[in-house]
Design a protein around this motif. Structure first.
Motif, PDB file in Angstrom:
ATOM      1  N   ILE A  84       0.816  -1.225   0.000  1.00 33.43           N
ATOM      2  CA  ILE A  84       0.000   0.000   0.000  1.00 33.43           C
ATOM      3  C   ILE A  84       0.848   1.273   0.000  1.00 33.43           C
ATOM      4  N   GLY A  85       2.134   1.140   0.285  1.00 35.73           N
ATOM      5  CA  GLY A  85       3.014   2.306   0.242  1.00 35.73           C
ATOM      6  C   GLY A  85       3.775   2.449  -1.068  1.00 35.73           C
ATOM      7  N   ARG A 119      -5.313   1.060  -1.404  1.00 31.91           N
ATOM      8  CA  ARG A 119      -4.316   2.016  -1.910  1.00 31.91           C
ATOM      9  C   ARG A 119      -4.906   2.898  -3.014  1.00 31.91           C
ATOM     10  N   TYR A 122      -7.890   5.158  -1.715  1.00 31.18           N
ATOM     11  CA  TYR A 122      -7.400   6.180  -0.786  1.00 31.18           C
ATOM     12  C   TYR A 122      -6.813   7.351  -1.580  1.00 31.18           C
ATOM     13  N   HIS A 123      -5.935   7.025  -2.527  1.00 34.45           N
ATOM     14  CA  HIS A 123      -5.293   8.084  -3.313  1.00 34.45           C
ATOM     15  C   HIS A 123      -6.295   8.792  -4.226  1.00 34.45           C
ATOM     16  N   ARG A 167       1.638   4.074   5.948  1.00 37.68           N
ATOM     17  CA  ARG A 167       2.122   3.567   4.655  1.00 37.68           C
ATOM     18  C   ARG A 167       1.452   4.299   3.490  1.00 37.68           C
ATOM     19  N   LEU A 168       0.150   4.526   3.585  1.00 35.70           N
ATOM     20  CA  LEU A 168      -0.566   5.218   2.508  1.00 35.70           C
ATOM     21  C   LEU A 168      -0.030   6.636   2.297  1.00 35.70           C
ATOM     22  N   GLU A 169       0.357   7.274   3.367  1.00 38.67           N
ATOM     23  CA  GLU A 169       0.767   8.662   3.270  1.00 38.67           C
ATOM     24  C   GLU A 169       2.255   8.827   2.921  1.00 38.67           C
TER      25      GLU A 169
END
Length: 172
Positions: A84-85, A119, A122-123, A167-169
């Motif tokens: 996810i990152g 992922r 979210y983005h 991780r997403l950010e």
């Protein structure tokens, strides 16, 4: 000529085993019972889903076909968090096409597929607010990811949620 698989006598899952039912959530096999249907006795898994406080019965021979699977190992959970990152391919701007693609991934139900949904949506939500159906799909995938990773890593759901969003950010 189409041949049907013969149901094996061995059970795929055991009582007290934690399993993932892709569109429903993480559950635990509470028992395996026999139910009479027509002239046959059919074995069923009795699965308790904590997230919805619901108990469901699934025929043993249909469980794998429905995507029910054991929770992943610690290593697989860590790989999903790493995924996810990572960089990702842009997703279609047409929300209906995106929704269908992500719904198919959710039905497949691997932790990797679920991580991809979280992922990408979210983005996408950072660019433009998600339509209601897509938001619900994102929320379901996020909850499923949190639940399974928390079991696999033996961490609280809050800790796992913090890990996911950290991780997403990384991208931003």
């Amino acid at each position: 000529m189409l041949s049907l698989p013969v149901m094996s006598k061995s059970k795929t899952f055991q009582v007290d085993q934690k399993v993932v039912y892709p569109s429903q959530g993480v559950g635990v096999i509470k028992s395996i019972v026999q139910k009479k249907f027509k002239d046959a006795k059919i074995p069923y898994y009795v699965i308790y889903l904590e997230v919805t406080d619901m108990t469901i019965m699934v025929p043993v021979d249909k469980a794998v076909g429905l995507g029910i699977r054991p929770t992943v190992s610690r290593d697989e959970a860590m790989k999903a968090l790493e995924l996810i990152g990572e960089d990702y391919e842009p997703i279609p701007s047409d929300w209906k096409m995106r929704y269908q693609m992500n719904l198919e991934l959710l039905k497949k139900g691997s932790i990797r597929d679920i991580a991809v949904i979280v992922r990408s949506l979210y983005h996408r939500s950072k660019v433009k607010e998600l339509p209601i159906l897509e938001r619900k799909l994102y929320d379901s995938a996020l909850k499923l990811l949190e639940d399974e990773v928390s079991i696999s890593l033996r961490k609280s759901k809050d800790d796992v949620q913090n890990l996911i969003f950290a991780r997403l950010e990384l991208e931003e």
